[in-house]
Scaffold this motif. Sequence first.
Motif, short mmCIF file in Angstrom:
data_model
loop_
_atom_site.label_atom_id
_atom_site.label_comp_id
_atom_site.label_asym_id
_atom_site.label_seq_id
_atom_site.Cartn_x
_atom_site.Cartn_y
_atom_site.Cartn_z
N GLN A 1 0.85 -1.19 0.00
CA GLN A 1 0.00 0.00 0.00
C GLN A 1 0.88 1.24 0.00
N LYS A 2 0.64 2.17 -0.92
CA LYS A 2 1.48 3.37 -0.99
C LYS A 2 1.49 4.12 0.33
N TRP A 3 0.36 4.18 1.00
CA TRP A 3 0.32 4.93 2.26
C TRP A 3 1.23 4.29 3.31
N ASN A 4 1.33 2.98 3.33
CA ASN A 4 2.19 2.32 4.31
C ASN A 4 3.64 2.76 4.13
N LEU A 5 4.11 2.80 2.90
CA LEU A 5 5.48 3.23 2.64
C LEU A 5 5.69 4.69 3.01
N LEU A 6 4.71 5.54 2.69
CA LEU A 6 4.85 6.95 3.03
C LEU A 6 4.78 7.18 4.54
N VAL B 1 13.03 -1.74 7.26
CA VAL B 1 12.47 -1.33 5.97
C VAL B 1 13.32 -0.21 5.34
N LEU B 2 14.23 0.37 6.10
CA LEU B 2 15.01 1.50 5.60
C LEU B 2 15.69 1.23 4.25
N PRO B 3 16.34 0.09 4.04
CA PRO B 3 16.94 -0.15 2.71
C PRO B 3 15.91 -0.21 1.59
N VAL B 4 14.69 -0.67 1.89
CA VAL B 4 13.63 -0.71 0.88
C VAL B 4 13.29 0.72 0.46
N ALA C 1 15.21 3.33 0.79
CA ALA C 1 16.37 3.88 0.10
C ALA C 1 16.42 3.42 -1.35
N ALA C 2 16.10 2.15 -1.59
CA ALA C 2 16.10 1.64 -2.96
C ALA C 2 15.01 2.32 -3.79
N LEU C 3 13.83 2.50 -3.23
CA LEU C 3 12.76 3.20 -3.94
C LEU C 3 13.17 4.64 -4.24
N SER C 4 13.79 5.30 -3.27
CA SER C 4 14.25 6.68 -3.47
C SER C 4 15.29 6.75 -4.57
N ALA C 5 16.25 5.83 -4.56
CA ALA C 5 17.31 5.84 -5.57
C ALA C 5 16.72 5.64 -6.96
N TRP C 6 15.77 4.73 -7.08
CA TRP C 6 15.13 4.50 -8.37
C TRP C 6 14.40 5.77 -8.82
N THR D 1 14.50 20.19 -8.83
CA THR D 1 15.02 20.78 -7.60
C THR D 1 15.90 19.82 -6.80
N GLY D 2 16.05 18.59 -7.26
CA GLY D 2 16.92 17.64 -6.58
C GLY D 2 16.16 16.59 -5.79
N GLN D 3 16.89 15.89 -4.95
CA GLN D 3 16.33 14.77 -4.20
C GLN D 3 15.35 15.25 -3.12
N GLY D 4 14.28 14.47 -2.94
CA GLY D 4 13.31 14.77 -1.89
C GLY D 4 13.81 14.35 -0.52
N VAL D 5 14.54 13.26 -0.47
CA VAL D 5 15.17 12.78 0.77
C VAL D 5 16.57 12.31 0.42
N VAL D 6 17.46 12.44 1.39
CA VAL D 6 18.83 11.98 1.22
C VAL D 6 19.11 11.03 2.38
N TYR D 7 19.73 9.92 2.09
CA TYR D 7 20.12 8.96 3.12
C TYR D 7 21.55 9.29 3.51
N ALA D 8 21.77 9.42 4.82
CA ALA D 8 23.07 9.90 5.29
C ALA D 8 23.50 9.17 6.55
#
Length: 171
Positions: free
Chosen positions: A23-28, A91-94, A96-101, A110-117
Amino acid sequence: MDAMSLPANRHCSIARTLAVLGQKWNLLLLREAFLGRTRFAEFQRIGIPNATLGQRLNDLVDAGLMERVTYQEEGERSREEYVLTEAGRDVLPVLAALSAWGDRHRPQETGQGVVYAAADERPVHLEFRDERGELVDQGAVTIIRGPAYHAALAAAAGRSAGRARGAGHTS
């Protein structure tokens, strides 16, 4: 027939994961939890209808990704907040993978919406490593069926063979 009962799905970790995260809401909501949000009102900021928000938070709690923790501010009634569990933090790597894609294939001007650091705010990224810890190029990675899938097929073949032998039996 339920598609999840088919061996290709029932014995697939991707399919089982999608049953919880599909579900998209679960990920968000999980994204928001990683951003430090814990309270119902804070989760509302993503535009999710209240009834849906309540159901999705319940689903995440039932799936063991979040837990309800009671808190009470001075002079206020007690309330619940939602905190990531170990399974939720995993779930963090999941995410991160979705963000990278998304950054690669659906970029914003305007660039990335979130950055993993890292803790010192150095950007980090996901990568494939083998059992020895050596980096493996993504182009060299494939998906193959695992032992649970093959065991299920063997068991199903055994059941089919048993039924076929029983069908020809007469008393």
